[in-house]
Design a protein around this motif. Structure first.
Motif, short mmCIF file in Angstrom:
data_model
loop_
_atom_site.label_atom_id
_atom_site.label_comp_id
_atom_site.label_asym_id
_atom_site.label_seq_id
_atom_site.Cartn_x
_atom_site.Cartn_y
_atom_site.Cartn_z
N ILE A 13 48.55 46.57 -25.99
CA ILE A 13 47.74 46.06 -24.88
C ILE A 13 48.29 44.71 -24.41
CG2 ILE A 13 45.44 45.16 -24.24
CD1 ILE A 13 44.24 47.36 -26.06
N LYS A 14 48.78 43.93 -25.37
CA LYS A 14 49.33 42.60 -25.03
C LYS A 14 50.72 42.71 -24.42
CE LYS A 14 46.75 39.77 -28.29
NZ LYS A 14 46.63 39.78 -29.75
N GLY A 15 51.24 43.94 -24.34
CA GLY A 15 52.54 44.11 -23.67
C GLY A 15 53.71 44.34 -24.60
N ASN A 16 53.43 44.61 -25.89
CA ASN A 16 54.51 44.87 -26.84
C ASN A 16 54.99 46.32 -26.69
OD1 ASN A 16 55.89 45.71 -29.25
ND2 ASN A 16 55.16 43.84 -30.22
N LYS A 17 56.20 46.47 -26.14
CA LYS A 17 56.71 47.80 -25.83
C LYS A 17 57.00 48.62 -27.08
CE LYS A 17 59.45 49.46 -22.17
NZ LYS A 17 60.52 49.34 -21.19
N ARG A 18 57.49 47.94 -28.12
CA ARG A 18 57.82 48.66 -29.35
C ARG A 18 56.57 49.25 -29.99
NH1 ARG A 18 61.89 45.57 -32.89
NH2 ARG A 18 63.26 46.05 -31.15
N ALA A 19 55.49 48.46 -29.97
CA ALA A 19 54.21 48.96 -30.52
C ALA A 19 53.75 50.18 -29.73
CB ALA A 19 53.16 47.85 -30.46
N PHE A 20 53.91 50.12 -28.42
CA PHE A 20 53.50 51.24 -27.57
C PHE A 20 54.32 52.49 -27.90
CE2 PHE A 20 53.83 53.82 -23.71
CZ PHE A 20 52.49 54.03 -23.44
N GLU A 21 55.63 52.31 -28.06
CA GLU A 21 56.48 53.45 -28.38
C GLU A 21 56.11 54.07 -29.73
OE1 GLU A 21 60.43 51.87 -27.97
OE2 GLU A 21 60.22 51.81 -25.77
N LYS A 22 55.74 53.21 -30.67
CA LYS A 22 55.35 53.70 -32.00
C LYS A 22 54.07 54.54 -31.89
CE LYS A 22 55.67 52.09 -36.71
NZ LYS A 22 55.63 51.01 -37.65
N LEU A 23 53.14 54.07 -31.08
CA LEU A 23 51.89 54.82 -30.86
C LEU A 23 52.18 56.18 -30.24
CD1 LEU A 23 49.64 51.97 -29.44
CD2 LEU A 23 49.18 53.27 -31.53
N LEU A 24 53.07 56.19 -29.27
CA LEU A 24 53.42 57.45 -28.61
C LEU A 24 54.00 58.43 -29.62
CD1 LEU A 24 55.05 57.04 -25.10
CD2 LEU A 24 52.79 57.87 -25.69
N GLN A 25 54.87 57.92 -30.50
CA GLN A 25 55.47 58.78 -31.52
C GLN A 25 54.39 59.37 -32.42
OE1 GLN A 25 58.24 56.15 -33.38
NE2 GLN A 25 59.93 56.69 -32.02
N GLN A 26 53.44 58.53 -32.82
CA GLN A 26 52.37 58.99 -33.72
C GLN A 26 51.53 60.10 -33.08
OE1 GLN A 26 50.03 55.58 -34.88
NE2 GLN A 26 51.65 54.73 -36.14
N HIS A 27 51.33 60.02 -31.78
CA HIS A 27 50.43 60.98 -31.11
C HIS A 27 51.18 62.00 -30.28
CE1 HIS A 27 46.98 58.74 -32.40
NE2 HIS A 27 47.50 57.63 -31.91
N LYS A 64 40.23 48.34 -22.65
CA LYS A 64 39.35 47.32 -23.25
C LYS A 64 39.18 47.50 -24.76
CE LYS A 64 37.95 45.55 -19.15
NZ LYS A 64 39.16 45.93 -18.43
N ASN A 65 38.92 48.72 -25.20
CA ASN A 65 38.65 48.95 -26.62
C ASN A 65 39.78 49.70 -27.30
OD1 ASN A 65 36.01 47.85 -26.49
ND2 ASN A 65 35.31 49.74 -25.53
N PRO A 66 40.47 49.04 -28.23
CA PRO A 66 41.59 49.69 -28.92
C PRO A 66 41.20 51.03 -29.57
CG PRO A 66 41.55 47.36 -29.45
CD PRO A 66 40.31 47.64 -28.65
#
Length: 179
Positions: A13-27, A64-66
């Protein structure tokens, strides 16, 4: 695990692209499966996942809500699937490949699964969404209601109408008629 997930969503949410990519991989599997249930072929499902990932990345700052990350992402996937179907607006013929890719296929009767998918494919978009969320995601009426942003009563109506439609297409296939 849950905490790590929460933390990743917050970072994304804060704009960390790597975290976003990791989430995409998980789901990935779940979002691909959702797209597949809508568009019924691998190429289109991959297009939907790519488009949804792009839309999610560009709008995640507004989440808004993680803890609602998955609901939010699924909503984007369904919207992108709908857009793709509208663009193509032709029904893709069903193939055996779909059956083998079905989630948790405990059903040995392949014809029936194909038939069910064909039937789901012919439902109106709202009906299709409630059926997919209810049967493939095990969402409760309440969860579907907040997901689709419609009253619980409407969810129940859609579900029962969708079931009637599905039964009808089964009946036509079987050539049986019982009141």
């Amino acid at each position: 695990m849950e905490n790590e997930h929460h933390w990743l969503v917050k970072k994304a949410i804060k704009g960390n692209k790597r975290a976003f990519e990791k989430l995409l991989q998980q789901h990935y599997e779940q979002i691909y499966r959702t797209a597949y249930l809508y568009v019924h072929n691998e190429e289109d499902a991959l297009d939907v996942v790519q488009e949804a990932a792009y839309q999610a990345l560009t709008s995640i700052h507004s989440l808004k809500n993680p803890e609602y990350f998955m609901t939010w992402l699924t909503r984007i996937v369904i919207r992108c699937s709908g857009q793709l179907l509208k663009r193509k607006s032709n029904v893709v013929p069903l193939s055996d490949e779909i059956v083998t890719n079905l989630p948790d296929q405990g059903n040995p009767n392949i014809d029936e699964s194909l038939q069910l998918l064909t039937a789901i494919q012919q439902l109106k978009e709202n009906y299709r969404t409630v059926i997919i969320l209810f049967y493939y995601y095990d969402y409760s009426i309440k969860m579907i209601s907040s997901f689709m942003e419609i009253p619980e009563g409407s969810v129940k109506t859609y579900l029962s109408r969708a079931k009637v439609e599905l039964k009808k297409s089964y009946k036509n296939e079987e050539g049986k008629c019982h009141g």
